[in-house]
Design an enzyme around this catalytic site. Structure first.
Site, mmCIF file in Angstrom:
data_model
loop_
_atom_site.group_PDB
_atom_site.id
_atom_site.type_symbol
_atom_site.label_atom_id
_atom_site.label_comp_id
_atom_site.label_asym_id
_atom_site.label_seq_id
_atom_site.Cartn_x
_atom_site.Cartn_y
_atom_site.Cartn_z
ATOM 1 N N GLY A 1 0.804 -1.218 0.000
ATOM 2 C CA GLY A 1 0.000 0.000 0.000
ATOM 3 C C GLY A 1 0.835 1.265 0.000
ATOM 4 O O GLY A 1 2.031 1.259 -0.305
ATOM 5 N N CYS A 2 0.193 2.357 0.392
ATOM 6 C CA CYS A 2 0.744 3.698 0.170
ATOM 7 C C CYS A 2 1.951 4.063 1.028
ATOM 8 O O CYS A 2 2.622 5.051 0.742
ATOM 9 C CB CYS A 2 -0.351 4.740 0.362
ATOM 10 S SG CYS A 2 -1.639 4.658 -0.907
ATOM 11 N N PHE A 3 2.235 3.304 2.076
ATOM 12 C CA PHE A 3 3.421 3.647 2.892
ATOM 13 C C PHE A 3 4.706 3.073 2.309
ATOM 14 O O PHE A 3 5.808 3.411 2.741
ATOM 15 C CB PHE A 3 3.256 3.166 4.344
ATOM 16 C CG PHE A 3 3.120 1.674 4.513
ATOM 17 C CD1 PHE A 3 4.227 0.843 4.464
ATOM 18 C CD2 PHE A 3 1.875 1.099 4.743
ATOM 19 C CE1 PHE A 3 4.109 -0.534 4.622
ATOM 20 C CE2 PHE A 3 1.740 -0.277 4.907
ATOM 21 C CZ PHE A 3 2.860 -1.091 4.846
ATOM 22 N N PHE B 1 2.538 6.990 4.308
ATOM 23 C CA PHE B 1 1.353 6.682 5.117
ATOM 24 C C PHE B 1 0.536 5.633 4.382
ATOM 25 O O PHE B 1 0.342 5.742 3.173
ATOM 26 C CB PHE B 1 0.455 7.920 5.297
ATOM 27 C CG PHE B 1 1.176 9.184 5.664
ATOM 28 C CD1 PHE B 1 1.862 9.277 6.860
ATOM 29 C CD2 PHE B 1 1.150 10.292 4.821
ATOM 30 C CE1 PHE B 1 2.523 10.454 7.213
ATOM 31 C CE2 PHE B 1 1.803 11.473 5.157
ATOM 32 C CZ PHE B 1 2.496 11.549 6.356
#
Length: 389
Positions: A163-165, A373
């Site tokens: 994911g985005c982190f 994040f």
């Protein structure tokens, strides 16, 4: 007789992990954010949902995004109507796309990074590949090794479904690889395509609609190594430290689930609040060893999950507007490209710094932070050191 300690000492690099080159790539097709709601509701056969379309238009208008690049075209979507439904079995069709396109887009970014680096690709010792788009065996790391013609002995690590982190995660891993293996040159690639998350609108699941308004496609690659060869390799940033934490009381704040219908995305409304409330703790822990507590005295690379996150972080820390300039520029020009975003921002920052004649790659400043994040809610905090231009 040689001791284990002597072997270990010989294996380690002398200096810190250093970013030596950056390359980025996007699909050729892009969408204009202002007219995207018309396109989206047309291709998903949802034009009768007038109120929902008006809500989506407001989401797009408030997103601070001007355009996004997407592999999915109207032609591809017409050939795959199940992808356009809100929840229809479509994983096979999505997988067939991403297992080909993810390594291909990654190759474009990697080729640009290798060209900037200026060294033969045979010198690449490690490959870290990261994507949230699809899963396959052998993975995208294997496919990229073949596409680039890397040595078969390159040491690979494949990261799926982070994911985005994960733009922060890959730097943390590459730092450890580079500093613990003398002469290592680590190729890091983040490649993301929205073909796994695209779906039609739902009146009852507006969080899914948020993702449709924000996500874009892109790939970024960096080459990382310690002890750069003088006059041959040009350092861009040094990676000083890297940390990861799970924010308190954030269970279920961001979730993604791989199902027959593709990758579903779930987001709670208080995500910007959770991040802004907890971010200073990560900053204090990261910068205490450097005796830095003025957050306007460092350069900023923050994953642009969405405008609300950036606005609340800026307000909470009393950041000057220019601190998030590079971050907001990438959000505006590309949208949220998950793990690849922070590497795009790093590229934007070093280019702007050079064009403006600033003293360092980090907007003329010595120290900086890179934040990722994502699901968990997980935060990656990477301390960077700008290099003299």
């Amino acid at each position: 007789m040689v001791t284990v300690e002597e072997v270990r000492k010989a294996q380690r690099a002398e200096g810190p992990a250093t970013i030596l080159a950056i390359g980025t790539a996007t699909p050729p097709n892009y969408v204009d954010q202002s007219t995207y709601p018309d396109f989206y509701f047309r291709v998903t056969n949802s034009e009768h949902k007038k109120e929902l379309k008006a809500k989506f238009q407001r989401m797009c208008d408030n997103s601070q995004i001007k355009k996004r690049y997407m592999h999915l075209t109207e032609e591809i979507l017409k050939e795959n109507p199940n992808i356009c439904a809100y929840m229809a079995p479509s994983l096979d069709a999505r997988q067939d796309m991403v297992v080909v396109e993810i390594p291909k887009l990654g190759k474009e970014a990697a080729t640009r990074a290798i060209k900037e680096w200026g060294q033969p690709k045979s010198k690449i010792t490690h490959l870290v590949f990261c994507t949230t788009s699809g899963v396959d065996m052998p993975g995208a790391d294997y496919q990229l090794t073949k596409l680039l013609g890397l040595r078969p002995s390159v040491k690979r690590l494949m990261m799926y479904q982070q994911g985005c982190f994960a733009g922060g995660t890959v730097l943390r891993l590459a730092k450890d690889l580079a500093e613990n293996n003398k002469g290592a040159r680590v190729l890091v690639v983040c490649s993301e395509i929205t073909a796994v998350t695209f779906r039609g609108p739902s009146d009852t699941h507006l969080d899914s609609l948020v993702g449709q308004a924000l996500f874009g496609d892109g790939a970024a690659a960096v080459i990382i190594g310690s002890d750069p060869m003088p006059e041959v390799e040009k350092p861009l940033f040094e990676i000083v430290s890297a940390a990861q934490t799970i924010l308190p009381d954030s269970d279920g704040a961001i979730d993604g689930h791989l199902r027959e219908v593709g990758l579903t995305f779930h987001l709670l409304k208080d995500v910007p609040g959770l991040i802004s409330k907890n971010i200073e703790k990560s900053l204090v822990e990261a910068f205490r060893p450097l005796d830095i507590s003025d957050w306007n005295s460092i350069f900023w690379i923050a994953h642009p999950g969405g405008p609300a996150i950036l606005d609340q972080v800026e307000k909470k820390l009393a950041l000057k507007p220019e601190k998030l300039r590079a971050t907001r520029n990438v959000l505006s020009d590309y949208g949220n490209m998950s793990s690849a975003c922070v590497l795009f921002i790093m590229d934007e920052m070093r280019k702007n710094s050079a064009e403006e004649g600033l003293m360092t790659t980090g907007e003329g400043l010595e120290w900086g932070v890179l934040f990722g994040f994502g699901p968990g809610l997980t935060v990656e905090t990477v301390v960077l050191h700008g290099v003299s231009t």
